[in-house]
Design an enzyme around this catalytic site. Structure first.
Site, PDB file in Angstrom:
ATOM      1  N   ARG A  62       0.847  -1.201   0.000  1.00  0.00           N
ATOM      2  CA  ARG A  62       0.000   0.000   0.000  1.00  0.00           C
ATOM      3  C   ARG A  62       0.883   1.251   0.000  1.00  0.00           C
ATOM      4  NH1 ARG A  62      -4.350  -0.689   4.726  1.00  0.00           N
ATOM      5  NH2 ARG A  62      -4.870   1.405   3.995  1.00  0.00           N
ATOM      6  N   ASP A  64       2.294   5.066  -0.273  1.00  0.00           N
ATOM      7  CA  ASP A  64       1.847   6.342   0.291  1.00  0.00           C
ATOM      8  C   ASP A  64       1.623   7.384  -0.801  1.00  0.00           C
ATOM      9  OD1 ASP A  64       1.951   5.388   2.893  1.00  0.00           O
ATOM     10  OD2 ASP A  64       4.014   6.054   3.209  1.00  0.00           O
ATOM     11  N   TYR A 125      11.956  -1.894  -4.079  1.00  0.00           N
ATOM     12  CA  TYR A 125      11.750  -0.483  -4.374  1.00  0.00           C
ATOM     13  C   TYR A 125      13.038   0.129  -4.921  1.00  0.00           C
ATOM     14  CZ  TYR A 125       7.312  -0.281  -1.813  1.00  0.00           C
ATOM     15  OH  TYR A 125       6.010  -0.467  -1.404  1.00  0.00           O
ATOM     16  N   ARG A 213      12.055   5.449   2.894  1.00  0.00           N
ATOM     17  CA  ARG A 213      12.391   6.868   2.820  1.00  0.00           C
ATOM     18  C   ARG A 213      13.249   7.313   3.998  1.00  0.00           C
ATOM     19  NH1 ARG A 213       6.556   9.002   2.417  1.00  0.00           N
ATOM     20  NH2 ARG A 213       7.566  11.037   2.682  1.00  0.00           N
TER      21      ARG A 213
END
Length: 298
Positions: A62, A64, A125, A213
């Site tokens: 999910r 952001d 990612y 992040r």
């Protein structure tokens, strides 16, 4: 916990991508904010002429608000007659109905035991950064972060190596009630491309909120010389959020790929991923599911 498909329904795997710039994340929200899930479910309802029936999607990660995806995976359970009627033309009809910043590339019947979220064994990612003194190429501004200090890739990779493995990543996650922050970080490395853009590849069994992040933010501090290569590992060992760890902006982050085991192992992985887990070290955090309650991001 069972994940049986209801009699008369077919589980359909969807492979998709989207530019997250104009989305408030993946998940539907109260108040009508634009999300990826809502757009796809609305399009699916329209092209299958399902009127007031919404077939809800389950997603691998999910993402952001502002985060992109190139290799996202979701599943939806559809009535068998509906699937048989629309399967051959579903992709083309979705392409005509969906907005230009989201696309479904594949829709096929999933093998037994498949769950887009719980059957996944890793998510990969990429985070893209440029340290060019002139800033970001205007054509890439929605996908690349500008860092206005020169970055040392070797120093960042030295720092990254010390974070690999299974750890409690509480220092790099925003805590959520009932969710574990224990993750297995399988890959974390930096490369500078011929165009000068630096890309971090980050792969783990799952991620907790803001994890990628925050890790990128810590390593940028190492790369520009503000911290030593051993600092991110010290932050990890401390187990608490450090105010010096900056969570970088979402637009540089893209979900590139989701990995699944062989078909015959899908059901077992589906069950395993729902189990509670804790580190085999006294005092470490416990609780929550292996997938961290969200299976996602970042």
């Amino acid at each position: 916990m069972s994940d049986e498909v209801q009699p008369g329904f077919v589980r359909v795997r969807l492979d998709l991508s989207y530019d997250g710039t104009e989305f408030h994340g993946w998940a539907k929200q109260v108040g009508g904010r634009r999300t990826v899930q809502a757009e796809i479910e609305d399009a699916l309802r329209t092209v299958t002429r399902s009127r007031d029936t919404t077939y809800e999607l389950t997603v691998a990660g999910r993402t952001d608000a502002g985060v992109h995806a190139r290799g996202q995976v979701a599943h939806v359970d559809l009535p068998q007659p509906l699937w048989e009627e629309h399967r051959e033309k579903l992709l083309r009809r979705l392409a005509g109905r969906l907005p230009h910043d989201v696309r479904v590339w594949k829709a096929e019947e999933a093998p037994g035991g498949f769950n887009a979220r719980f059957s996944a064994i890793w998510r990969r990612y990429a985070y893209r950064v440029t340290d060019h003194p002139g800033g970001v190429d205007p054509l890439l501004r929605g996908h690349v972060l500008w860092h206005d200090w020169p970055l040392d890739v070797d120093a960042m990779n030295t720092a990254a190596e010390r974070l690999l493995g299974e750890h409690d990543f509480a220092a790099y996650c925003r805590r959520r009630e009932g969710a574990t922050t224990i993750r297995t970080l399988q890959e974390l490395r930096w490369e500078r491309g011929a165009d000068g853009i630096l890309m971090a590849t980050v792969r783990a069994d799952a991620f907790c909120h803001n994890m990628v992040r925050a890790l990128v933010g810590a390593m940028l501090f190492v790369g520009d010389g503000h911290r030593s290569p051993d600092w991110p590992a010290k932050v990890l060992a401390a187990g608490v959020r450090d105010s010096a760890v900056h969570v970088v902006r979402p637009h540089g982050l893209t979900l590139e790929e989701v990995g699944y085991p062989a078909d015959e192992l899908l059901a077992a992985r589906n069950l395993e991923a729902r189990n509670k887990r804790s580190l085999p070290v006294a005092g470490s955090a416990a609780g929550g599911s292996l997938a961290g309650g969200r299976g996602g991001c970042c």
